[in-house]
Design a protein around this motif. Structure first.
Motif, PDB file in Angstrom:
ATOM      1  N   LEU A  73       0.844  -1.194   0.000  1.00  0.00           N
ATOM      2  CA  LEU A  73       0.000   0.000   0.000  1.00  0.00           C
ATOM      3  C   LEU A  73       0.880   1.245   0.000  1.00  0.00           C
ATOM      4  N   PRO A  74       0.412   2.324  -0.574  1.00  0.00           N
ATOM      5  CA  PRO A  74       1.221   3.553  -0.619  1.00  0.00           C
ATOM      6  C   PRO A  74       1.613   4.029   0.779  1.00  0.00           C
ATOM      7  N   LYS A  75       2.834   4.530   0.911  1.00  0.00           N
ATOM      8  CA  LYS A  75       3.318   4.998   2.210  1.00  0.00           C
ATOM      9  C   LYS A  75       2.456   6.138   2.762  1.00  0.00           C
ATOM     10  N   SER A  76       1.982   6.999   1.870  1.00  0.00           N
ATOM     11  CA  SER A  76       1.145   8.117   2.320  1.00  0.00           C
ATOM     12  C   SER A  76      -0.161   7.609   2.924  1.00  0.00           C
ATOM     13  N   TYR A  77      -0.718   6.555   2.329  1.00  0.00           N
ATOM     14  CA  TYR A  77      -1.958   5.965   2.849  1.00  0.00           C
ATOM     15  C   TYR A  77      -1.713   5.315   4.201  1.00  0.00           C
ATOM     16  N   ILE A  78      -0.615   4.581   4.325  1.00  0.00           N
ATOM     17  CA  ILE A  78      -0.270   3.927   5.588  1.00  0.00           C
ATOM     18  C   ILE A  78      -0.082   4.950   6.690  1.00  0.00           C
ATOM     19  N   ASP A  79       0.661   5.997   6.375  1.00  0.00           N
ATOM     20  CA  ASP A  79       0.953   7.036   7.363  1.00  0.00           C
ATOM     21  C   ASP A  79      -0.336   7.685   7.874  1.00  0.00           C
ATOM     22  N   LYS A  80      -1.217   8.045   6.971  1.00  0.00           N
ATOM     23  CA  LYS A  80      -2.465   8.699   7.355  1.00  0.00           C
ATOM     24  C   LYS A  80      -3.369   7.755   8.136  1.00  0.00           C
ATOM     25  N   SER A  81      -3.481   6.516   7.674  1.00  0.00           N
ATOM     26  CA  SER A  81      -4.359   5.533   8.320  1.00  0.00           C
ATOM     27  C   SER A  81      -3.917   5.229   9.744  1.00  0.00           C
ATOM     28  N   ILE A  82      -2.619   5.044   9.925  1.00  0.00           N
ATOM     29  CA  ILE A  82      -2.106   4.693  11.248  1.00  0.00           C
ATOM     30  C   ILE A  82      -2.215   5.871  12.208  1.00  0.00           C
ATOM     31  N   ARG A  83      -1.897   7.053  11.727  1.00  0.00           N
ATOM     32  CA  ARG A  83      -2.003   8.240  12.585  1.00  0.00           C
ATOM     33  C   ARG A  83      -3.447   8.440  13.055  1.00  0.00           C
ATOM     34  N   ASN A  84      -4.389   8.142  12.188  1.00  0.00           N
ATOM     35  CA  ASN A  84      -5.797   8.326  12.535  1.00  0.00           C
ATOM     36  C   ASN A  84      -6.364   7.178  13.354  1.00  0.00           C
ATOM     37  N   GLY A  85      -5.831   5.974  13.144  1.00  0.00           N
ATOM     38  CA  GLY A  85      -6.480   4.808  13.722  1.00  0.00           C
ATOM     39  C   GLY A  85      -5.803   4.126  14.893  1.00  0.00           C
ATOM     40  N   SER A  86      -4.556   4.440  15.179  1.00  0.00           N
ATOM     41  CA  SER A  86      -3.855   3.726  16.245  1.00  0.00           C
ATOM     42  C   SER A  86      -4.514   3.907  17.605  1.00  0.00           C
ATOM     43  N   ARG A  87      -4.553   2.824  18.373  1.00  0.00           N
ATOM     44  CA  ARG A  87      -5.125   2.869  19.717  1.00  0.00           C
ATOM     45  C   ARG A  87      -4.303   3.743  20.660  1.00  0.00           C
ATOM     46  N   ASP A  88      -3.038   3.933  20.355  1.00  0.00           N
ATOM     47  CA  ASP A  88      -2.185   4.777  21.203  1.00  0.00           C
ATOM     48  C   ASP A  88      -2.700   6.211  21.281  1.00  0.00           C
ATOM     49  N   ASN A  89      -3.474   6.632  20.287  1.00  0.00           N
ATOM     50  CA  ASN A  89      -4.019   7.994  20.295  1.00  0.00           C
ATOM     51  C   ASN A  89      -4.806   8.294  21.568  1.00  0.00           C
ATOM     52  N   ALA A  90      -5.497   7.280  22.066  1.00  0.00           N
ATOM     53  CA  ALA A  90      -6.341   7.480  23.245  1.00  0.00           C
ATOM     54  C   ALA A  90      -5.690   6.957  24.522  1.00  0.00           C
ATOM     55  N   ARG A  91      -4.441   6.538  24.435  1.00  0.00           N
ATOM     56  CA  ARG A  91      -3.753   5.974  25.593  1.00  0.00           C
ATOM     57  C   ARG A  91      -2.690   6.910  26.166  1.00  0.00           C
ATOM     58  N   THR A  92      -2.555   8.066  25.580  1.00  0.00           N
ATOM     59  CA  THR A  92      -1.533   8.992  26.059  1.00  0.00           C
ATOM     60  C   THR A  92      -1.829   9.443  27.484  1.00  0.00           C
ATOM     61  N   PRO A  93      -0.799   9.771  28.271  1.00  0.00           N
ATOM     62  CA  PRO A  93      -0.982  10.176  29.662  1.00  0.00           C
ATOM     63  C   PRO A  93      -1.919  11.375  29.803  1.00  0.00           C
ATOM     64  N   MET A  94      -2.708  11.342  30.838  1.00  0.00           N
ATOM     65  CA  MET A  94      -3.634  12.440  31.134  1.00  0.00           C
ATOM     66  C   MET A  94      -2.848  13.733  31.314  1.00  0.00           C
ATOM     67  N   GLN A  95      -3.335  14.798  30.678  1.00  0.00           N
ATOM     68  CA  GLN A  95      -2.623  16.079  30.704  1.00  0.00           C
ATOM     69  C   GLN A  95      -3.178  16.961  31.823  1.00  0.00           C
ATOM     70  N   TRP A  96      -2.553  16.812  32.994  1.00  0.00           N
ATOM     71  CA  TRP A  96      -2.999  17.554  34.181  1.00  0.00           C
ATOM     72  C   TRP A  96      -2.508  18.996  34.172  1.00  0.00           C
ATOM     73  N   ASP A  97      -1.292  19.204  33.679  1.00  0.00           N
ATOM     74  CA  ASP A  97      -0.737  20.557  33.639  1.00  0.00           C
ATOM     75  C   ASP A  97       0.273  20.645  32.501  1.00  0.00           C
ATOM     76  N   ASP A  98       1.038  21.734  32.460  1.00  0.00           N
ATOM     77  CA  ASP A  98       1.969  21.936  31.348  1.00  0.00           C
ATOM     78  C   ASP A  98       3.412  21.584  31.702  1.00  0.00           C
TER      79      ASP A  98
END
Length: 228
Positions: A73-98
């Motif tokens: 599959l095209p690299k551009s398609y893979i890059d976009k799909s993974i960035r949008n779909g990875s479960r890690d997107n919702a697993r990042t540490p809670m942002q309590w402060d800066d």
């Protein structure tokens, strides 16, 4: 195991992150079922901003990447799909402060902290009267007060074929909770209230200051309609 809700459901315009997060909350809370808040949802946390797909930790994500490569599959398609779909997107540490690790820990967590922690965090949200977090507080209070209508009220989708407007009612006897949500980044005209001229109308929640037949981008309004 999904990406963050902000950015899904036709709400991927970053200029309206706050408005769309409030819209999603209002739309979801008065549907059937028990609502819950997934960590970070109440401050509008976003997908993980990675420089390279190698920064994702999730094993399944890397398995999918390998499968996509094997299918040529095209690299551009893979890059976009993974960035949008990875479960890690919702697993990042809670942002309590800066702070360096967003107040989540004093050492580097197993998954990287999103780099927008300086803008999106609990500490900042608490100080902003119009923040997503403070909107959630109003939302929860409203839900508790009118939860009996949500629990026992009959659901009806009022514009099932509309491409951008999702509007539904929860009807219990002479009491109606009416939700009108504009899932687009453009103004949309809707005259659904004309169907309730015999009812007393009260705005319970609104993620904008205005109220008219023309909805602002990602505007969501909750009405209480009653008959004496």
């Amino acid at each position: 195991d999904q990406r963050r809700s902000v950015g899904r459901f036709n709400t991927d315009d970053s200029n309206y992150r706050v408005e769309s997060a409030k819209l999603l909350a209002t739309t979801m809370y008065f549907l059937k079922g028990t609502p819950f808040i997934y960590q970070g949802q109440e401050i509008g946390m976003t997908n993980l901003n990675v420089k390279s797909l190698d920064e994702f930790v999730d094993i399944e994500t890397h398995n999918v990447i390998n499968t996509m490569h094997s299918l040529h599959l095209p690299k551009s398609y893979i890059d976009k799909s993974i960035r949008n779909g990875s479960r890690d997107n919702a697993r990042t540490p809670m942002q309590w402060d800066d702070s360096m690790y967003a107040g989540f820990s004093n050492v580097s967590p197993w998954l990287m902290v999103n780099d927008n922690k300086d803008v999106i965090n609990v500490k900042k949200s608490l100080k902003d009267e119009n923040s997503i977090l403070n909107y959630y507080k109003k939302l929860i209070k409203t839900y508790k007060e009118y939860g009996h209508i949500v629990k026992d009220g009959v659901y009806k989708d009022l514009l099932p074929k509309h491409k951008y407007i999702y509007t539904y009612e929860r009807r219990l006897n002479n009491n109606i909770l009416l939700v009108i949500s504009n899932f687009s980044n453009k103004e949309r005209e809707i005259n659904i209230l004309d169907n309730y001229k015999d009812y007393n109308k009260k705005v319970l929640l609104n993620n904008y200051d205005n109220e008219s037949n023309v909805l602002k981008p990602y505007q969501s309004v909750l009405y209480l309609l009653t008959k004496e």
